[in-house]
Structures are given as structure tokens and as C-alpha cells.
Write an enzyme that holds these catalytic residues in place. Structure first.
Site, PDB file in Angstrom:
ATOM      1  N   ARG A  78       0.818  -1.217   0.000  1.00 22.92           N
ATOM      2  CA  ARG A  78       0.000   0.000   0.000  1.00 22.92           C
ATOM      3  C   ARG A  78       0.843   1.253   0.000  1.00 22.92           C
ATOM      4  NH1 ARG A  78      -2.930  -2.076   5.288  1.00 22.92           N
ATOM      5  NH2 ARG A  78      -0.719  -2.474   5.567  1.00 22.92           N
ATOM      6  N   SER A 127      -6.556  -4.651   7.825  1.00 24.16           N
ATOM      7  CA  SER A 127      -7.321  -5.522   8.726  1.00 24.16           C
ATOM      8  C   SER A 127      -7.533  -4.841  10.072  1.00 24.16           C
ATOM      9  CB  SER A 127      -6.573  -6.846   8.932  1.00 24.16           C
ATOM     10  OG  SER A 127      -6.458  -7.528   7.711  1.00 24.16           O
TER      11      SER A 127
END
Ligand code: PNS
Length: 136
Positions: A90, A127
Site C-alpha cells: 500500500r 485488517s
């Protein structure tokens, strides 16, 4: 070629699904393998992580879901006949974290890692944040 996309998947997110979908377009088979990250305290039990991953990837014909109780990813790769490791990235911080592991996995198991940049608009998904917002 067979690839493994390893992770904690605690829980699996739309970001994971994006990477899995794109990897599925590159390899004959992609195994999403739930492993233990020694740096993270677990949240969901293994069975729930596997069930969610299986549900999310149901439309991807060449994606399978697995887990490994083993300590090292390279041991799983060797036993399962995996050619390549796939990891989503990311941010530059992610890459800095991933590079030493990729080099170590190549050193230990002779296996290359393919980094897949997350799609625009998904870089904020993790997450940890999904779990935190689900508790709201
Ligand atoms: O989803 P995560 O928590 O970022 O996944 C990290 C994971 C589980 C892929 C990583 O911690 C891992 O590969 N653990 C197994 C131990 C291992 O083989 N580490 C790499 C050798 S340096």
C-alpha cells in the site's frame, strides 16, 4: 505457475481481495494461505478467517484457500510446490517492511516475491482498521 498470497487475513479485506483477483489473472493457481504473524496478536479464530476468505473468493476459479501451522513460509512453499510469493503493497512503509522478508525468503527457499501495488482508493484499508470500525 502456482503462487501463494500469504497473510494473517485477520480479517480478510477488500484490499486483499483486490490483490488476490489481480494475482489470479497472472498465475495458474493462487493459494491464499493463512499464516501466523509473530508480530501481531490474533483476533479471529483460524476457522473464521478461512470461512471469510473462502466466501470472498468464491467467484475466483483458480484461487484456493489454505492455512499452515508451520513457522516459515518457505517451508510451506516447498511442501506445496509454490513458485512465487505475492504480497500487496500500500505504501513505501509497507515496501520497507516487506523487502527484508522477500530477500530472506529468496535466501532461504530460492523463491521470488511479486509485489502488487494496491489499487487507488484501497491504500487506507487494513485488517486493523476494518476490525476497529467493525467494533464501533
Ligand atoms: O497479513 P500479514 O500479517 O502482513 O502477513 C505477514 C505474514 C504472515 C505473511 C508473515 O509474517 C509471514 O510470512 N510469517 C511466517 C514466518 C515467515 O516465514 N516469515 C518470513 C521470513 S523472514
Amino acid at each position: 505457475m502456482r503462487a501463494v498470497f500469504p497473510g494473517s487475513f485477520d480479517p480478510a479485506t477488500q484490499g486483499h481481495l483486490d490483490v488476490a483477483r489481480r494475482a489470479a489473472g497472472l498465475f495458474d493457481e493462487v493459494v491464499l494461505c493463512v499464516l501466523t504473524n509473530p508480530d501481531k496478536a490474533g483476533r479471529l479464530p483460524l476457522a473464521e478467517r478461512l470461512a471469510l476468505l473462502t466466501r470472498m473468493t468464491g467467484d475466483l476459479a483458480n484461487v484456493v484457500v489454505d492455512s499452515s501451522p508451520g513457522r516459515l513460509l518457505v517451508d510451506y512453499c516447498r511442501a506445496a510446490g509454490i513458485d512465487v510469493i505475492v504480497r500487496g503493497v500500500r505504501t513505501p512503509a509497507d515496501l520497507a517492511h516487506e523487502l527484508p522478508m522477500a530477500r530472506m525468503n529468496r535466501h532461504l527457499g530460492g523463491i521470488e516475491t511479486l509485489f502488487v501495488p494496491t489499487s487507488p482508493g484501497q491504500a487506507h484499508i487494513s485488517s486493523t482498521l476494518v476490525a476497529a470500525t467493525a467494533r464501533r
